[in-house]
Design a protein around this motif. Structure first.
Motif, PDB file in Angstrom:
ATOM      1  N   GLN A 206     -38.703  73.423  15.224  1.00 43.54           N
ATOM      2  CA  GLN A 206     -38.056  73.734  16.470  1.00 43.54           C
ATOM      3  C   GLN A 206     -38.826  73.383  17.808  1.00 43.54           C
ATOM      4  O   GLN A 206     -39.819  74.076  18.270  1.00 43.54           O
ATOM      5  CB  GLN A 206     -37.836  75.226  16.487  1.00 43.54           C
ATOM      6  N   PHE A 207     -38.372  72.002  18.093  1.00 48.95           N
ATOM      7  CA  PHE A 207     -38.800  71.538  19.453  1.00 48.95           C
ATOM      8  C   PHE A 207     -38.243  72.019  20.598  1.00 48.95           C
ATOM      9  O   PHE A 207     -38.658  72.061  21.747  1.00 48.95           O
ATOM     10  CB  PHE A 207     -38.598  69.911  19.225  1.00 48.95           C
TER      11      PHE A 207
ATOM     12  N   PRO B 131     -30.885  71.124   8.783  1.00 52.94           N
ATOM     13  CA  PRO B 131     -31.545  72.399   9.275  1.00 52.94           C
ATOM     14  C   PRO B 131     -33.128  72.193   9.418  1.00 52.94           C
ATOM     15  O   PRO B 131     -33.632  73.043  10.156  1.00 52.94           O
ATOM     16  CB  PRO B 131     -31.254  73.378   8.096  1.00 52.94           C
ATOM     17  N   SER B 132     -33.740  71.178   9.038  1.00 58.82           N
ATOM     18  CA  SER B 132     -34.822  71.185   9.218  1.00 58.82           C
ATOM     19  C   SER B 132     -35.403  70.803  10.842  1.00 58.82           C
ATOM     20  O   SER B 132     -36.664  70.713  11.208  1.00 58.82           O
ATOM     21  CB  SER B 132     -35.631  70.219   8.367  1.00 58.82           C
ATOM     22  N   LEU B 133     -34.523  70.166  11.488  1.00 56.18           N
ATOM     23  CA  LEU B 133     -34.675  69.807  13.031  1.00 56.18           C
ATOM     24  C   LEU B 133     -33.584  70.556  13.893  1.00 56.18           C
ATOM     25  O   LEU B 133     -32.293  70.548  13.326  1.00 56.18           O
ATOM     26  CB  LEU B 133     -34.629  68.123  12.917  1.00 56.18           C
ATOM     27  N   ASP B 134     -34.106  71.002  14.905  1.00 54.81           N
ATOM     28  CA  ASP B 134     -33.188  71.878  15.707  1.00 54.81           C
ATOM     29  C   ASP B 134     -32.460  70.960  16.931  1.00 54.81           C
ATOM     30  O   ASP B 134     -32.550  70.888  17.949  1.00 54.81           O
ATOM     31  CB  ASP B 134     -34.060  72.886  16.332  1.00 54.81           C
ATOM     32  N   PHE B 135     -31.982  69.824  16.386  1.00 55.67           N
ATOM     33  CA  PHE B 135     -31.410  68.706  17.095  1.00 55.67           C
ATOM     34  C   PHE B 135     -30.235  69.075  17.890  1.00 55.67           C
ATOM     35  O   PHE B 135     -30.178  68.892  19.236  1.00 55.67           O
ATOM     36  CB  PHE B 135     -30.710  67.436  16.247  1.00 55.67           C
TER      37      PHE B 135
ATOM     38  N   ILE C   1     -40.462  70.463  27.853  1.00 55.19           N
ATOM     39  CA  ILE C   1     -40.623  71.147  26.549  1.00 55.19           C
ATOM     40  C   ILE C   1     -40.314  70.028  25.387  1.00 55.19           C
ATOM     41  O   ILE C   1     -41.114  70.067  24.384  1.00 55.19           O
ATOM     42  CB  ILE C   1     -39.460  72.192  26.309  1.00 55.19           C
ATOM     43  N   LEU C   2     -39.245  69.322  25.626  1.00 61.09           N
ATOM     44  CA  LEU C   2     -39.109  68.268  24.591  1.00 61.09           C
ATOM     45  C   LEU C   2     -39.870  67.168  24.558  1.00 61.09           C
ATOM     46  O   LEU C   2     -40.399  66.573  25.499  1.00 61.09           O
ATOM     47  CB  LEU C   2     -37.714  67.519  24.706  1.00 61.09           C
ATOM     48  N   PRO C   3     -40.543  66.933  23.361  1.00 62.25           N
ATOM     49  CA  PRO C   3     -41.547  65.831  23.294  1.00 62.25           C
ATOM     50  C   PRO C   3     -40.929  64.445  23.623  1.00 62.25           C
ATOM     51  O   PRO C   3     -39.792  64.244  23.638  1.00 62.25           O
ATOM     52  CB  PRO C   3     -42.082  65.831  21.760  1.00 62.25           C
ATOM     53  N   ASP C   4     -42.047  63.460  24.042  1.00 61.58           N
ATOM     54  CA  ASP C   4     -41.436  61.981  24.286  1.00 61.58           C
ATOM     55  C   ASP C   4     -40.987  61.520  23.004  1.00 61.58           C
ATOM     56  O   ASP C   4     -39.805  60.720  23.207  1.00 61.58           O
ATOM     57  CB  ASP C   4     -42.569  61.329  25.081  1.00 61.58           C
TER      58      ASP C   4
END
Length: 796
Positions: free
Chosen positions: A5-6, A528-532, A554-557
């Motif tokens: 969850q990024f 589901p493994s990534l909260d796109f 918050i969101l990584p580059d």
């Protein structure tokens, strides 16, 4: 399932209390002990029961600890602790005891699943509030937050909440899907691409929340999709080119870029239409979008409008299809300008009744994959007022690199013989309206013939036609923030497309984010493994609604999917590794010391073998990588087994001194991971059909996830191609003398690939690529000077 969850925003306790109050979880009468408050919160989340007996029955379905179900725990008035809270939390998130976790190994399983937790005394109210708020914003096993799950079960139906509503910095599903308004308008563009003496009118399909009828202004997600009004598959197949042709020699030239640089021509434009009146409401509707994007559907019930525009040359619009031209970008820009109040639209194609986007707040984001993402990139270079961001997925940044490469005609993966004119006729959906097509058929076919000449399939050089369709020189003009998504195994729109865009944006003062997955040419909003969807919600809530949620910070580059583990996503600051590893080529090995000698291989195959490969590309791919029938027809070298893991990050480079036995030639390259292992598949598995509801009483998406496949002996990492007569650049023809050694440098497609300890790195060099190049089966022998040839890997 491992959660990544990024887009999760860690809020203060005061913010958590305020937002839980907004959601009516907290009231002035809330309990004053942690255990009592927890059961109040559970009661409000069990939406299908209204009385005490039903509540207790639901509690009985959940495990509390090793010896009690939750009903027993409740009735015995036991005191809440962290272990009980998270044992129940995992079940609320749809993880199964005995399968996904166990009470005995709770702490370890929470780490394995990657559920965010807090410590503290759970008999304290503030601890329970903080933990419950975090739980609401944690993902379930099926790709939704727990709060989304409650919304889909009807949580907001009887609640008086604001519209839009933002929790954890993200818009919530509080809009009624049954009230969505569907309407059509026709935008007038400053174009006359079909030369009929009238400006082109362009159909736009709109979906907007019904709540806009009472004065709410909302932002818009715009998907520019030439496919949206249908495609002409048979027409495209009929025009598709034969690729079983020989490579041709090119006469040497001294062409400079300035000689072929695209120069726009001024064109006379018909006058704008006269306006016969104004309209507040559209008079045309539609039942269902032909090609919807489920990420758009996700946002429709969260307070965003969605529009689909197919542009010039499509069904119910004017003009002709031009595949990536300046005019096609102009047509898509026109839609944005109408949404932001800078352009006219009409209720239909004949009455000239003007209608405004009065429901729009003037802020637009573009979404979509492939051609759709490509046009988002194109529009971003135009500095269109109101275009706040693009989310370009698997997008083309340079059409030459899609249909050509280093002086060669190159097919996009899976589509041998396709070219720009083929795609143009496939998306010229006006053909489906026979009466409308009648009036533009001759003009379009003449244009198509000219397009075929200009795209130059014979020699494959970069020219003015392709320069017009290259957006990279204009990336410096981009003013909106950019999110890019791409598959590292996408051999349709290949990874170089996004890497070139990423590199070009480095010096542009906008925020840019990059997400790289291990898939092919796919969407990733259903894994589901990534909260796109959450990440894009955080991003769009900030960009289009102005929510101060620190989305940019918050969101990584860079987020990338690791290829050696399931459900594992990691972060980087840049794509290009800071270290390098150079291998020298020997007869059968890649070594770290200098070598000498030569190797040769012949591109010509026996007729039976050649014909078999033209009909069975997977067989050719297999034989190319295995010892046997392709021996003598390609160079294959492997490293020793690796003693430590490598992370290849960026563009591998091959420097080669080579000779062709003829005065023409091409080389193809594959970088390969050798070693028996289970590897991540590049197509995700279907886990739950329609298992991801996109909002209450609304559409669903399939739940998909990348899984390991059966053991294999190898995996393609990257590839590349070059015409030996385009050693300097793709617009200048170099001399090539039979038998004379020349030096080339080829950058393979960029990758992010973990090569584990014990594997071998392989390099394959060959001529004809049956999946991508022309296939002439010519008698050409290539000789490599090993002592002057290297492979260099960028490493992170």
């Amino acid at each position: 399932m491992k959660l990544n969850q990024f887009g999760l925003k860690h809020e203060s306790l005061s913010t958590a209390k305020k937002e839980l109050t907004d959601l009516h979880f907290l009231t002035e009468k809330s309990a004053t002990t942690g255990t009592a408050l927890w059961f109040e919160l559970l009661r409000k989340s069990f939406l299908t029961v209204k009385d005490e007996s039903g509540f207790v029955a639901k509690l009985g379905n959940l495990l509390a600890d090793e010896t009690n179900d939750l009903a027993e725990f409740y009735q015995k008035e036991k005191t809440l602790n962290k272990d009980v809270f998270y044992t129940v939390a995992l079940q609320l998130l749809e993880f199964e005891h005995g399968i996904d976790f166990s009470v005995e190994h709770l702490g370890k399983d929470l780490l394995k699943i990657n559920v965010p937790t807090i410590d503290g005394d759970f008999e304290q109210v503030d601890t329970v509030i903080a933990a419950w708020y975090l739980l609401l914003n944690t993902h379930t096993q099926n790709g939704l937050t727990f709060l989304d799950k409650l919304a889909n079960e009807g949580f907001y139906l009887d609640q008086n909440v604001s519209q839009p509503l933002f929790i954890n910095g993200k818009a919530q599903a509080v809009f009624d899907a049954t009230k969505i308004i569907r309407e059509v308008v026709y935008v007038e563009a400053d174009l006359d691409t079909d030369a009929d003496g009238k400006r082109d009118l362009l159909k736009l399909e709109i979906l907007r929340p019904g709540e806009t009828e009472t004065g709410l202004k909302v932002p818009t997600l715009f998907t520019a999709s030439p496919y949206n009004q249908g495609v002409n598959g048979p027409a495209g197949e009929q025009l598709t080119y034969n690729v079983n042709l020989p490579l041709e020699r090119k006469e040497p030239t001294d062409t400079q870029y300035e000689d072929i640089q695209y120069q726009p021509e001024a064109k006379d434009l018909p006058p704008a239409r006269s306006v016969n009146g104004q309209a507040d409401q559209a008079t045309e509707t539609f039942a269902r979008e032909l090609t919807n994007y489920t990420l758009n559907d996700f946002f429709l019930v969260r307070g965003f409008a969605v529009v689909y525009g197919a542009g010039i040359g499509t069904r119910d619009s004017d003009g002709i299809q031009t595949c990536g031209s300046v005019e096609q970008t102009d047509s898509m820009v026109a839609y944005i300008e109408w949404l932001t109040g800078k352009r006219r639209a009409f209720t239909n194609r004949t009455d000239n009744l003007e209608i405004k986007a009065w429901w729009s707040n003037g802020k637009v984001a573009m979404t979509g994959k492939s051609y759709l993402g490509t046009l988002a990139t194109a529009c971003a270079t135009r500095q269109v007022e109101g275009l706040e961001t693009i989310i370009s997925e698997a997008a083309i940044s340079d059409w030459y690199q899609y249909y050509r490469d280093n002086g060669l005609v190159i097919a996009p993966g899976g589509f041998p013989g396709e070219d720009a004119d083929v795609l143009a006729i496939e998306t010229f959906s006006k053909m489906k309206n026979a009466g409308d097509y009648l009036h533009s058929k001759t003009f379009f076919m003449d244009y198509l013939a000219e397009m075929a000449r200009l795209q130059d399939r014979r020699f494959g050089n970069y020219n003015s036609f392709w320069d017009e369709r290259n957006y990279l020189p204009f990336v410096k003009d981009i003013k909106c923030d950019v999110v890019m998504v791409h598959g590292l195994n996408d051999w349709n729109v290949k990874p170089r497309q996004v890497a070139d865009l990423w590199d070009a944006l480095k010096t542009v003062p906008v925020t840019k984010k990059l997400i790289l997955h291990q898939g092919q040419h796919i969407y990733i909003n259903n894994q589901p493994s990534l909260d796109f969807s959450d990440m894009m919600n955080l991003w769009l809530s900030h960009k289009l609604y102005g929510v101060e949620n620190q989305a940019k910070e918050i969101l990584p580059d860079i987020i990338y999917q690791k290829n050696t583990a399931v459900e594992t996503w990691e972060t980087l600051k840049d794509w290009q590794g800071e270290q390098t590893q150079t291998y020298h080529l020997s007869k059968t090995e890649l070594v770290t010391t200098e070598t000498s000698g030569q190797v040769t291989f012949n591109d010509e195959l026996l007729t039976e073998q050649y014909e078999r490969y033209t009909k069975n590309i997977p067989l050719w791919e297999k034989d190319l990588k295995e010892n046997g029938v392709m021996d003598g027809h390609r160079y294959l070298a492997k490293s020793a087994e690796l003693t430590s893991e490598l992370l290849i990050a960026g563009r591998p480079t091959v420097k080669l001194t080579v000779a062709s036995s003829q005065d023409l030639g091409m080389l193809s390259f594959q970088l390969v991971d050798f070693g028996k292992a289970k590897r991540l598949k590049d197509v995700p598995d279907l886990l739950v059909p329609h298992g991801m509801p996109l909002g209450p009483n609304w559409r669903e998406e399939n739940v998909m996830e990348f899984k390991f496949g059966p053991e294999t002996e190898y995996k393609l990492i990257s590839r590349g191609h070059i015409n030996l007569q385009n050693r300097e650049n793709p617009w200048k023809n170099d001399e090539l003398i039979a038998g004379e050694m020349v030096t080339i440098e080829v950058h393979l497609h960029p990758t992010l690939y973990h090569l584990p300890k014990g594997r071998q790195l392989g390099l394959i060099i060959y001529g004809t690529d049956f999946a991508h190049t022309v296939r002439g089966n010519q008698e050409i022998e290539y000789t490599i000077e090993l002592g002057e040839s290297t492979l260099t890997l960028p490493l992170a």
